[in-house]
Design an enzyme around this catalytic site. Structure first.
Site, PDB file in Angstrom:
ATOM      1  N   ASN A 111      -3.104   6.411  -1.066  1.00  0.00           N
ATOM      2  CA  ASN A 111      -2.764   6.635   0.342  1.00  0.00           C
ATOM      3  C   ASN A 111      -2.104   7.977   0.604  1.00  0.00           C
ATOM      4  O   ASN A 111      -2.088   8.445   1.745  1.00  0.00           O
ATOM      5  CB  ASN A 111      -1.915   5.484   0.862  1.00  0.00           C
ATOM      6  CG  ASN A 111      -2.806   4.290   1.181  1.00  0.00           C
ATOM      7  OD1 ASN A 111      -3.906   4.467   1.703  1.00  0.00           O
ATOM      8  ND2 ASN A 111      -2.358   3.107   0.839  1.00  0.00           N
ATOM      9  N   HIS A 151      -2.119  -2.567  -6.641  1.00  0.00           N
ATOM     10  CA  HIS A 151      -2.672  -2.196  -5.332  1.00  0.00           C
ATOM     11  C   HIS A 151      -4.195  -2.257  -5.350  1.00  0.00           C
ATOM     12  O   HIS A 151      -4.857  -1.391  -5.934  1.00  0.00           O
ATOM     13  CB  HIS A 151      -2.172  -0.781  -4.967  1.00  0.00           C
ATOM     14  CG  HIS A 151      -2.591  -0.334  -3.613  1.00  0.00           C
ATOM     15  ND1 HIS A 151      -2.804   0.976  -3.284  1.00  0.00           N
ATOM     16  CD2 HIS A 151      -2.847  -1.030  -2.467  1.00  0.00           C
ATOM     17  CE1 HIS A 151      -3.160   1.076  -2.021  1.00  0.00           C
ATOM     18  NE2 HIS A 151      -3.197  -0.135  -1.509  1.00  0.00           N
ATOM     19  N   GLU A 183      -4.865   0.327  -8.363  1.00  0.00           N
ATOM     20  CA  GLU A 183      -3.784   1.260  -8.719  1.00  0.00           C
ATOM     21  C   GLU A 183      -2.653   0.402  -9.270  1.00  0.00           C
ATOM     22  O   GLU A 183      -2.203  -0.523  -8.581  1.00  0.00           O
ATOM     23  CB  GLU A 183      -3.252   1.928  -7.443  1.00  0.00           C
ATOM     24  CG  GLU A 183      -3.734   3.312  -7.188  1.00  0.00           C
ATOM     25  CD  GLU A 183      -3.018   3.940  -5.978  1.00  0.00           C
ATOM     26  OE1 GLU A 183      -2.693   5.124  -6.085  1.00  0.00           O
ATOM     27  OE2 GLU A 183      -2.809   3.287  -4.951  1.00  0.00           O
ATOM     28  N   SER A 191       0.822  -1.211   0.000  1.00  0.00           N
ATOM     29  CA  SER A 191       0.000   0.000   0.000  1.00  0.00           C
ATOM     30  C   SER A 191       0.855   1.259   0.000  1.00  0.00           C
ATOM     31  O   SER A 191       0.319   2.344  -0.150  1.00  0.00           O
ATOM     32  CB  SER A 191      -0.948  -0.006   1.195  1.00  0.00           C
ATOM     33  OG  SER A 191      -0.233  -0.272   2.365  1.00  0.00           O
TER      34      SER A 191
END
Ligand code: CAA
Length: 283
Positions: free
Chosen positions: A190, A140, A152, A119
């Protein structure tokens, strides 16, 4: 390149969800974990989710059986020797991931692509630890994997166009939407999500409002499906802290400093839903 056989490493919340979506898309999947117990839990979670879908009339019983027949589980990493793609979803620790990738580099056929579901850790560093850096990429997935549409796809600086295109095509086959992202701390998801969660934790820390009220503001005021503190509990507070630390260190900017209350909760073992207590208490 054709991808038929896949191994997913790590049978936790993310790994089991990833294995499920590959099996649903018609691929042969091996779910791998060092722990037999984790494997059993991961497979039983997949069985339960598919049974619920059958119960709701969203999946036929025969389709459930076919999906489960395409899924096998193993504690032996060497079973990756006939896989075209491996997706790693083990804990967020660079040493552990590098160790897994170096073993996979020896075990898998030369054409195989090695993907990581990290992540926030740098894909470029993981790629550099292998002898096939052009075939290493970030894939991801979002939690809960069977529900969330986004993947992602993160290009390490060494990732080839051929590898990128194979993973982009695979993502579409999984009925998900690929978004191409360069390898920078936290990628896109993130880098934006975690500072929002961290700020929500500062808001609790400074006594601006209660946990419930902070979540209510973001749910009712911004139409988020979950408030940020509920979401933090759902993701895991240890994961939130480790991502904030990657952002803080990676950018060297104090705006990413983790909230002291987040550190305190993690030290207390209050990790969110999975440990029974985080910002909320769970049965
Ligand atoms: N696993 C699998 N399926 C699940 C699930 C789970 N944990 N939780 C819910 N679902 C399914 C339900 O079965 C239901 O499916 P059907 O529509 O087929 O019946 C559907 O999701 C909706 O569930 P509910 O009606 O029970 O609940 P909801 O409407 O509140 O939706 C939710 C649940 C999808 C989790 C929603 O609350 C949501 O979108 N939350 C935000 C999730 C999010 O932000 N995820 C990203 C986290 S960040 C991340 O993953 C990246 C990282 O690196 C940290």
């Amino acid at each position: 390149m054709t991808i038929n056989r896949v191994m997913v490493i790590g049978a936790g919340q993310m790994g089991a969800g990833i294995a499920q979506v590959f099996a649903q898309a018609g691929l042969e999947v091996k779910l791998n974990d060092m722990s037999k117990d984790s494997l059993e839990q991961g497979v039983s979670g997949i069985e339960q989710r598919l049974s619920r879908a059958v119960g709701k009339g969203k999946l036929r019983e025969e389709a459930r059986t076919d999906i489960l027949n395409r899924l096998s589980s193993t504690t032996d990493l060497k079973e990756a020797s006939d896989c075209d793609l491996v997706v790693e979803a083990v804990i967020e620790n660079m040493d552990v991931k590098v160790n897994v990738f170096q073993q996979l580099d020896e075990i898998t056929p030369p054409h195989a692509i090695l993907a990581t579901n990290t992540s926030s850790l740098p894909i470029t560093e993981i790629a550099a630890a292998t002898k096939r850096p052009s075939q290493v990429i970030g894939m991801h997935f979002m939690n809960p994997v069977p529900v969330m549409k986004l993947v992602e796809i993160i290009r390490a600086i060494q990732t080839s166009d051929q590898t990128y295109e194979a993973i982009e095509d695979m993502t579409v086959k999984l009925n998900k939407t690929p978004v191409e992202v360069e390898d920078f701390p936290g990628f896109v998801s993130n880098r934006i999500l975690m500072p929002m969660i961290n700020e929500a934790i500062y808001t609790v820390h400074e006594g601006v409002a209660s946990v419930e009220d902070i979540d209510a503001v973001m749910k009712l005021g911004m139409n988020h499906p979950m408030g940020p503190l509920t979401l933090a509990d759902f993701i895991g507070l240890d994961t939130c802290l480790s991502i904030m630390e990657v952002l803080h260190e990676g950018f060297g900017d104090s705006k990413y400093r983790p909230c002291p209350l987040l550190r305190k909760y993690v030290k207390a073992g209050w990790l969110g839903k999975k440990s029974g207590r985080g910002f909320y208490i769970y049965d």
